[in-house]
Design an enzyme around this catalytic site. Structure first.
Site, short mmCIF file in Angstrom:
data_model
loop_
_atom_site.label_atom_id
_atom_site.label_comp_id
_atom_site.label_asym_id
_atom_site.label_seq_id
_atom_site.Cartn_x
_atom_site.Cartn_y
_atom_site.Cartn_z
N ASP A 415 0.82 -1.20 0.00
CA ASP A 415 0.00 0.00 0.00
C ASP A 415 0.86 1.26 0.00
O ASP A 415 1.93 1.30 0.61
CB ASP A 415 -0.90 -0.01 1.24
N GLU A 468 1.12 -0.61 -5.17
CA GLU A 468 0.13 0.44 -5.43
C GLU A 468 0.93 1.74 -5.56
O GLU A 468 1.29 2.36 -4.56
CB GLU A 468 -0.88 0.55 -4.29
#
Length: 736
Positions: A415, A468
């Site tokens: 993330d 990401e």
């Protein structure tokens, strides 16, 4: 307190100095093992114990109830001492007001952690921290108990506290291992299931009790204590999957990911499903829908459910919300036995500021950068990991490997990589500190990510690490030996933003935004991409995917079907957030299950069936996945028909088999639309998102079209097609 001389025997002190005892009473002694436990005194051994509120203490033999000695009270109540003529194993029989306790003396055990463990930890390369630090259930010298180890180099004193010692930090102060800064203690007879924390005395006073950074389990939020748990001892039954995993997750394999928030996919009258219930219901649904993988939003323990798991504090413990670590392993095993891979969202970028967490852990900025320009994330009100510190680097590396090895997880989706790569991420001028070369890149985080990807490739063969990452940072999925970051895949955030902006336009305006649908092909092969329609696109006022679509109800569903068909036929692996497959109207809420009742309506069920059939077509047609990262796997036929908002391209398989894609993003039926194709003969219509079974108007080409000997679009023959409204069709040549 008296300053009387200590009792002596043969010149050795039976009692410690008053200063030592005072430090124990105030819970300020930095070296309790120097005072407590057995100490040779020349001819025998002196034994000391500090047990506040104990009424009486006897030494008894290790293997019988024989009383070896009764302990006397020392300078203060609760401080006991005695002497044995010769060293021998013993136990403490302690009389409390509530009853009697018999246990070995925690201070009778020597140093616990090996020098190699401490060396690898300090070096930032201990890859099994989850089986070394924290609370480890084990036997030492035949004595069962729990070994605790925690890093707090700037603490003056660290104690393990829990209900087993009335949360009293005076009872189990730990030993400091110099120079590592690791504190350790073995507490005999403790068993799994007990909750605990660390009580830490910093340089400027007592700190809030801390949860264990390496806890393997936790109590159920809103409780914040860690829980003693045995290392996972699951009997895995997924050998076949693990042997095939590398091939199933390769760049030339079909990969279609269903993103799930475990707490809101389905519920039982508001109650969260357990891992067992999710295995019974989620796995069959994913199999029936044809997805190859489940991606779970973070399931590491996190204090605030509204963070969706993206602010975790226990990087080694599955959330107690859904069951035990064993339950989670059972879930993953069940996925693998259904030929479904499992990807976990994992957050090495930042952590929350909760008082029981990692921030200011030993009274100093230990896990985070000290300066707020480096160590505090203004957007998320979180601390930023100082990955340049070897111990923190190693802590996060071990966390990643813990999930991949202990739980057989097939991939980690990292993330907020962009926030890790740049020191000025979401900061104004004058609010960030340049790197040592004066640049904006976070060199320590870049080194960590490269090391992470190299280590995963070595220690967890076949596992993926997905970034990401939303910037133009070069070679995110490039190999590290060529200067890349080494990720297996990168989320294509640019494609997602461009195409969502296009599809939200009224069809009458789409001709002015035509390039948004074609721009992604300029860089589509610069990285190994996943096309993500994730949870982030259906929250915070962005509206649900179906509700983004323009037009009346019929047009909204037609646009949704066309958009998903465009996505599934575009180069790149696929990721779709739960609920988008059947067109949920409302934004996703982590507090409620999806609106499954909508499947009673034909257009919602039609959207779901389309996604199922897209997954089937995707897996059946090698042209749709084999050459995802090769320019030769994609060929534009029509990319400039702005007036009609029509796009056409060919996907090519590794063996040279083509698949024709036609997309019409207006509500106008386009008849006699000629398109060049490379192969003569009949072409079969294998996808039509306007089919009646999906809720469409059933405009199409009768299932098959014969190529005509008329060159077009640089191809030797051509098809004369009817393009259904707001729809995508796909055709392939019929094999002779």
């Amino acid at each position: 307190m008296s300053n009387r001389p200590a009792l002596t025997l043969s010149g050795e002190a039976l009692l410690p100095s008053d200063a030592d005892v005072e430090a124990l009473v105030r819970a300020e002694h930095g070296n309790p093992f120097a005072v407590l436990g057995p100490h040779p005194d020349g001819t025998g051994v002196t034994v000391r114990a500090y047990l506040p509120r104990a009424l009486r203490v006897d030494l008894i033999a290790r293997d019988s109830d024989q009383v070896l000695s009764s302990m006397d009270q020392g300078q203060v109540p609760g401080f006991f001492f005695t002497r044995m003529d010769k060293p021998q194993p013993y136990r403490l029989r302690i009389r409390w007001a509530s009853g009697e306790q018999i246990t070995e003396d925690p201070y009778s055990f020597g140093e616990l952690l090996g020098e190699m463990d401490l060396y690898l930890f300090a070096e930032g390369n201990h890859r099994h921290l989850g089986r070394c630090f924290g609370a480890q259930v084990m036997e030492i010298g035949g004595v069962p108990g729990v070994r605790f180890a925690v890093w707090a180099p700037n603490a003056r004193r660290v104690s393990v506290v829990g209900s087993f010692n009335s949360w009293d930090g005076r009872r189990h102060p730990m030993r400091l291992r110099i120079p590592s800064g690791v504190w350790e203690i073995f507490i005999p007879r403790l068993e799994p299931g007990e909750t605990y924390k660390y009580e830490i005395l910093g340089q400027h006073g007592l700190l809030p009790q801390r949860a264990d950074p390496l806890a393997l389990a936790t109590e159920l939020p809103p409780g914040t204590a860690s829980k003693i748990a045995k290392p996972l001892q699951h009997q895995w039954r997924d050998e076949a999957w693990m042997q095939q995993r590398a091939a199933r997750q390769a760049v030339d394999a079909p990969m279609s990911i269903y993103e799930v928030h475990a707490g809101s996919w389905r519920r039982d009258n508001g109650r969260l499903y357990s891992w067992h219930e999710l295995a019974e219901r989620l796995i069959p649904y994913v199999v029936e829908m044809g997805f190859t993988h489940i991606e779970l939003m973070p399931i590491m323990e996190h204090p605030f459910g509204g963070s969706w798991g993206y602010q975790p504090l226990s990087q080694f413990a599955p959330s107690a919300r859904y069951g035990t670590p064993q339950d989670f392993a059972n879930f993953i095993d069940a996925c693998h036995n259904a030929n479904i891979g499992v990807i976990l969202d994992w957050v090495p970028a930042h952590f929350p500021t909760d008082a029981h967490g990692l921030g200011d852990f030993d009274g100093t900025a230990l896990y985070e950068y000290a300066h707020p320009f480096e160590g505090f994330h203004q957007d998320w009100d979180t601390f930023i990991y100082n990955l340049g510190r070897t111990e923190v680097h190693g802590f996060m590396l071990a966390s990643a490997l813990h999930w991949l090895r202990e739980f057989h997880v097939d991939g980690l989706r990292v993330d907020a990589v962009a926030s890790m790569l740049y020191r000025d991420y979401s900061r104004q001028e004058g609010e960030w500190i340049p790197n040592r070369y004066g640049g904006r890149e976070n060199l320590e985080a870049i080194d960590f990510l490269r090391h992470l990807n190299d280590v995963v490739a070595q220690d967890a063969p076949g596992a993926m690490v997905i970034a990401e990452e939303s910037t133009a940072f070069p070679q995110v999925s490039g190999p590290t030996h060529e200067g890349g970051l080494g990720f297996s895949y990168k989320w294509n955030m640019g494609w997602m933003h461009d195409t969502l902006e296009y599809i939200q336009e009224d069809p009458i305006h789409r001709s002015y935004h035509h390039d948004r649908m074609t721009f992604g092909l300029i860089y589509a092969f610069s990285e190994k991409f996943v096309l993500p329609i994730s949870h982030d696109e259906v929250v915070h006022g962005k509206r649900a995917l179906l509700d983004k679509m323009p037009g009346d109800r019929w047009q909204k569903f037609a646009n949704l079907r066309a958009y998903l068909s465009f996505m599934w036929t575009h180069p790149g692996k696929k990721l779709l957030f739960m609920g988008c497959e059947f067109g949920q109207w409302r934004e996703w809420s982590h507090d409620h299950e999806l609106d499954w009742f909508l499947l009673n309506e034909a257009d919602h069920e039609g959207a779901r069936v389309l996604v199922r059939d897209l997954n089937r077509l995707y897996r059946q047609e090698p042209a749709l996945y084999e050459r995802d990262s090769e320019p030769g796997g994609f060929q534009w036929l029509i990319g400039d028909d702005r007036a009609n908002s029509v796009f056409s391209w060919l996907r090519w398989s590794a063996s040279g088999q083509p698949l024709l894609i036609m997309a019409n993003f207006t509500p106008v039926v386009r008849k006699n639309y000629r398109i060049g194709v490379p192969i003569a003969g009949p072409w079969q219509e294998v996808l039509n998102s306007d089919a009646a079974c999906y809720g469409g108007s059933n405009v199409g080409n009768g299932g098959q079209v014969e190529a005509e000997q008329l060159a077009s679009h640089g191809q030797p023959v051509s098809l004369n097609l009817t393009l259904p409204p707001l729809a995508v069709i796909a055709l392939r040549p019929v094999e002779g």
